[in-house]
Design an enzyme around this catalytic site. Structure first.
Site, PDB file in Angstrom:
ATOM      1  NE  ARG A 115     116.586  11.907  52.513  1.00 50.47           N
ATOM      2  CZ  ARG A 115     115.714  10.919  52.651  1.00 50.47           C
ATOM      3  NH1 ARG A 115     114.501  11.020  52.107  1.00 50.47           N
ATOM      4  NH2 ARG A 115     116.040   9.826  53.320  1.00 50.47           N
ATOM      5  CE  LYS A 160     115.255   9.833  57.341  1.00 50.70           C
ATOM      6  NZ  LYS A 160     113.783   9.872  57.447  1.00 50.70           N
ATOM      7  CD  GLU A 184     106.492  13.822  55.776  1.00 51.68           C
ATOM      8  OE1 GLU A 184     107.046  12.706  55.851  1.00 51.68           O
ATOM      9  OE2 GLU A 184     107.081  14.850  55.412  1.00 51.68           O
TER      10      GLU A 184
END
Length: 393
Positions: free
Chosen positions: A138, A240, A276
């Site tokens: 990721r 992220k 989210e």
């Protein structure tokens, strides 16, 4: 104190292009011993740190009252990279401040990413990492989006391993919490014009933690935000990056001042579909159908989310990754959040436009069952048939 060298080993040529799955597995988990480590890319140069005596197995911490706050440990990891994309050998060093130019890319343009994962202590004293390869992958995806080089999977995992072992006395006793490990990748080189930084730094620090929310394991109360957005199409909501988090503080602070645990965001276009929460994914259960918003660029592909999807399917739930209208949420039987920090947290209520809806919670819920299975795997209490856990010693 007894000093010893901490060194990573070079990858043998035959393993440079091999699959990560070539590491030895025992009992359903990756067995990452010194023998396996000798086959990894040399991500860090030899450094020296202190090892306490046997009787000083744990740091002086009140493990029974551990929360989720920063508690600096003994060591951190640092590795740098120039524009050519090649990272130098990294090093475990004493935890402390770092030096940055005022014109560093991360300070001026927000060129940075972070990851989060945990180390758990087994009864026999060895440590368990949960799916660190997924964090490494990721980070590589996010780094590409943010125009940064990233450590290889081997470099990332080896650095995490060395950081966890160097700080082993800070890993809570079994059942008391975990060591939260925070890898950071940032544009540390000086830059004035808008462009990628000329130098990049990969850092890892750690802190012992327990439950993320102040409620502990009690059900959460969420507030649906319809004024502020978390992410937009074509943006960076799916990676992220550090720039995703400060913008949610306004809505989060307002919600907490009103007594809510967290904010649940809607899509930025139609303001009707769930996205989210501030730092975790959301799941909605009705009957045998477990739904979660699809990750299509605005939602982070959580590693805990991915794990819960796999476990749920094995348990017979019909898992659907798709758009979820607010109206569907209001008719749900259960709602829960997932994330590295929160693990699997049940939601007791959601408030939307001054209307409060309550959901099922407690020991007999699907949320609790999924939590028990996931945490059982993470802590080594349940056989890891998925191959997610890496044991290090």
């Amino acid at each position: 104190m007894v000093s010893r060298s901490l060194a990573c080993r070079r990858v043998v040529p035959s393993l440079r292009n091999s699959s990560w799955s070539s590491l030895p597995k025992f009992g359903g988990c990756w067995r990452y011993t010194s023998q396996a480590a000798s086959s990894l890319l040399q991500a860090c140069e030899p450094s020296v740190y202190s090892t306490r005596k046997e009787e000083d197995e744990y740091a002086d911490v009140d493990w029974d009252n551990l929360g989720f706050g920063l508690m600096p440990t003994d060591y951190m990891y640092q590795m740098k990279c120039a524009q050519n994309g090649t990272f130098e050998r990294g090093q475990v060093r004493p935890y402390g401040n770092i030096e940055l130019s005022p014109s560093a890319g991360v300070l001026n343009y927000g060129q940075g990413l972070f990851e989060g994962l945990k180390a758990y202590r087994k009864e026999n004293g060895s440590l368990l990492l949960f799916r660190p390869v997924q964090n490494a992958i990721r980070m590589k995806v996010g780094a590409d989006r943010m125009c940064m080089p990233a450590p290889s999977v081997e470099q990332f995992v080896d650095a995490v391993r060395e950081t966890a072992l160097a700080n082993k006395r800070w890993v809570p006793p079994p059942g008391k919490g975990s060591l939260y490990i925070r890898p950071l990748l940032m544009g540390s080189g000086p830059i004035l014009g808008l462009a990628p930084a000329p130098e990049f730094t990969f850092l890892i620090y750690a802190s012992p933690v327990s439950t993320y929310f102040k409620e502990g394991t009690a059900p959460l109360s969420l507030y649906i935000e319809n004024e502020f957005d978390r992410a937009s199409r074509g943006g960076t909501g799916g990676i992220k990056t550090i720039t995703n988090y400060a913008p949610v503080l306004k809505a989060l602070s307002r919600a907490k001042s009103r007594g809510f645990s967290d904010v649940l965001y809607l899509d930025s276009v139609d303001k009707k579909n769930l996205e989210e929460a501030s730092s975790c994914n959301i799941f909605v259960l009705k009957g045998n159908v477990l739904a979660t918003p699809a990750t299509k660029g605005t939602i982070l592909s959580g590693i805990t989310r991915k794990s819960i999807i796999e476990i749920s399917r094995d348990l017979g739930y019909q898992v659907e990754e798709r758009a979820i209208p607010v109206e569907e949420l209001m008719e749900a039987e259960e709602v829960f959040c997932t994330g590295t920090a929160v693990v699997v947290a049940s939601v007791g209520s959601v408030t939307y436009k001054d209307k409060r809806i309550e959901f099922g919670t407690g020991a007999q819920t699907a949320c609790r069952r999924l939590y028990d299975i996931l945490v059982g795997i993470q802590m080594g209490h349940i056989k890891d048939k998925y191959g997610w856990v890496m044991e290090i010693n």
